[in-house]
Write a protein that holds these residues in place. Structure first.
Motif, mmCIF file in Angstrom:
data_model
loop_
_atom_site.group_PDB
_atom_site.id
_atom_site.type_symbol
_atom_site.label_atom_id
_atom_site.label_comp_id
_atom_site.label_asym_id
_atom_site.label_seq_id
_atom_site.Cartn_x
_atom_site.Cartn_y
_atom_site.Cartn_z
ATOM 1 N N VAL A 96 0.982 -1.244 -0.008
ATOM 2 C CA VAL A 96 -0.039 0.058 0.157
ATOM 3 C C VAL A 96 0.836 1.116 0.102
ATOM 4 C CG1 VAL A 96 -0.103 -0.062 2.534
ATOM 5 C CG2 VAL A 96 -1.828 1.173 1.202
ATOM 6 N N ILE A 97 0.563 2.228 -0.918
ATOM 7 C CA ILE A 97 1.247 3.455 -0.951
ATOM 8 C C ILE A 97 0.196 4.345 -0.202
ATOM 9 C CG2 ILE A 97 1.316 5.469 -2.385
ATOM 10 C CD1 ILE A 97 3.032 4.204 -4.280
ATOM 11 N N VAL A 98 0.776 5.387 0.765
ATOM 12 C CA VAL A 98 0.351 6.469 1.496
ATOM 13 C C VAL A 98 0.691 7.608 0.764
ATOM 14 C CG1 VAL A 98 -0.374 7.496 3.607
ATOM 15 C CG2 VAL A 98 -0.226 5.205 3.416
ATOM 16 N N HIS A 99 -0.440 8.493 0.385
ATOM 17 C CA HIS A 99 0.282 9.697 -0.108
ATOM 18 C C HIS A 99 -0.645 10.984 0.178
ATOM 19 C CE1 HIS A 99 2.111 12.611 -3.072
ATOM 20 N NE2 HIS A 99 0.953 12.917 -3.307
ATOM 21 N N ASP A 100 -0.082 12.017 0.672
ATOM 22 C CA ASP A 100 -0.890 13.182 0.799
ATOM 23 C C ASP A 100 -1.843 13.723 -0.284
ATOM 24 O OD1 ASP A 100 0.134 13.257 3.548
ATOM 25 O OD2 ASP A 100 1.959 14.369 2.775
ATOM 26 N N GLY A 125 9.274 -0.852 4.360
ATOM 27 C CA GLY A 125 8.792 0.305 3.840
ATOM 28 C C GLY A 125 9.825 1.119 3.206
ATOM 29 N N VAL A 126 9.265 1.995 2.364
ATOM 30 C CA VAL A 126 10.139 3.032 1.653
ATOM 31 C C VAL A 126 9.756 4.108 1.392
ATOM 32 C CG1 VAL A 126 11.617 3.419 -0.592
ATOM 33 C CG2 VAL A 126 10.978 1.120 0.097
ATOM 34 N N ILE A 127 10.411 5.117 1.454
ATOM 35 C CA ILE A 127 9.750 6.550 1.729
ATOM 36 C C ILE A 127 10.498 7.475 0.515
ATOM 37 C CG2 ILE A 127 9.017 6.471 4.261
ATOM 38 C CD1 ILE A 127 11.351 8.084 4.988
ATOM 39 N N THR A 128 9.888 8.557 0.346
ATOM 40 C CA THR A 128 10.802 9.480 -0.353
ATOM 41 C C THR A 128 11.053 10.686 0.449
ATOM 42 O OG1 THR A 128 8.516 10.413 -1.130
ATOM 43 C CG2 THR A 128 9.580 8.861 -2.663
ATOM 44 N N GLN A 166 4.809 7.276 0.290
ATOM 45 C CA GLN A 166 5.571 6.210 1.228
ATOM 46 C C GLN A 166 4.817 4.885 0.917
ATOM 47 O OE1 GLN A 166 5.537 7.833 5.112
ATOM 48 N NE2 GLN A 166 6.624 9.249 4.768
ATOM 49 N N LEU A 167 5.740 3.772 0.622
ATOM 50 C CA LEU A 167 5.283 2.587 0.231
ATOM 51 C C LEU A 167 5.524 1.423 1.576
ATOM 52 C CD1 LEU A 167 4.258 0.257 -1.618
ATOM 53 C CD2 LEU A 167 6.545 0.185 -2.706
ATOM 54 N N PHE A 168 4.691 0.657 1.772
ATOM 55 C CA PHE A 168 4.725 -0.076 3.069
ATOM 56 C C PHE A 168 4.106 -1.654 2.581
ATOM 57 C CE2 PHE A 168 3.839 4.030 4.535
ATOM 58 C CZ PHE A 168 5.200 4.238 5.368
#
Length: 233
Positions: A96-100, A125-128, A166-168
């Motif tokens: 799942v990606i979480v994005h504002d 998890g991978v974040i930018t 952010q991907l988790f």
């Protein structure tokens, strides 16, 4: 199945109104954001989290996006809103990606790079993020007005400014959110929950133009960047 959760339940207190519904060039900010996930080959479904009093309005704004599966009610804080989104897709996905919702300059390229790093590193998890350009100092006691006593200067080579997307791993993120809710722990982003509970997170290079619209001044910056950035390549 890969989902994107887009929290867009803010009340816009600092902006003066719900900025996710502000129009630029005939499109609302939330439409700009969702459009990129709609066109990404890495995303199968999208869930948007909206203010409780604006769910119908959000559904109307997003009715032409085929990947939008649901609009769900937001919580009192962003963390609660993401948890509501995670509950809505329980048992449906592995990543799942979480994005504002008010980061409308996200690109397909950035989403692709997230999934590439996630596969390469095999982490939860991978974040930018981007490097800070300014000197960053720690302050202490408040003085008159907004003045502060300077304590020390941080080494900015060891610092990053975190963005979304952010991907988790879905199960890991959901478990951390539920545990944080039970324990009353509030993080500043979703990755901070994984960090708090001992999971591994990797940061990859983000984009300085991937701004979060918070104040009216940010809207002017957005309009400038919009004409420069290639969002769908």
């Amino acid at each position: 199945m890969r989902y994107a959760i887009i929290p867009a339940a803010g009340k816009g207190k600092r902006f003066g109104k719900k900025k996710q519904f502000v129009k630029v060039n005939g499109k609302t900010i939330i439409q700009f954001t969702v459009e990129v996930f709609e066109k990404s080959e890495f995303i199968d479904r999208v869930v948007v989290v909206a203010p409780e009093d604006a769910i119908k309005e959000m559904e109307k704004e997003l009715e032409h996006f085929s990947k939008v599966e649901a609009v769900v009610k937001g919580g009192c804080e962003r963390q609660s809103s993401v948890l509501n989104g995670l509950k809505a897709i329980e048992g449906k996905c592995k990543e799942v990606i979480v994005h504002d919702g008010v980061r409308p300059l996200v690109t397909k390229k950035l989403i692709s790079e997230l999934f590439g790093a996630y596969q390469d590193y095999g982490v939860e998890g991978v974040i930018t993020a981007v490097k800070p350009k300014d000197t960053i100092k720690v302050v202490g006691a408040n003085l008159e007005g907004n003045d502060s006593l300077v304590i020390k200067t941080l080494n900015r080579e060891r610092l990053i400014l975190v963005q979304t997307p952010q991907l988790f791993n879905y199960e890991v993120l959901y478990r951390c959110h539920k545990k944080a809710f039970e324990e009353g722990f509030w993080g500043t982003d979703d990755a901070s929950l994984l960090e708090h509970y001992g999971h591994t997170v990797v940061a990859i290079k983000g984009d300085y133009r991937n701004i979060k619209i918070t104040t009216p001044e940010d809207m002017e910056i957005f309009k400038i960047f919009l004409s420069q950035i290639k969002r769908f390549d």
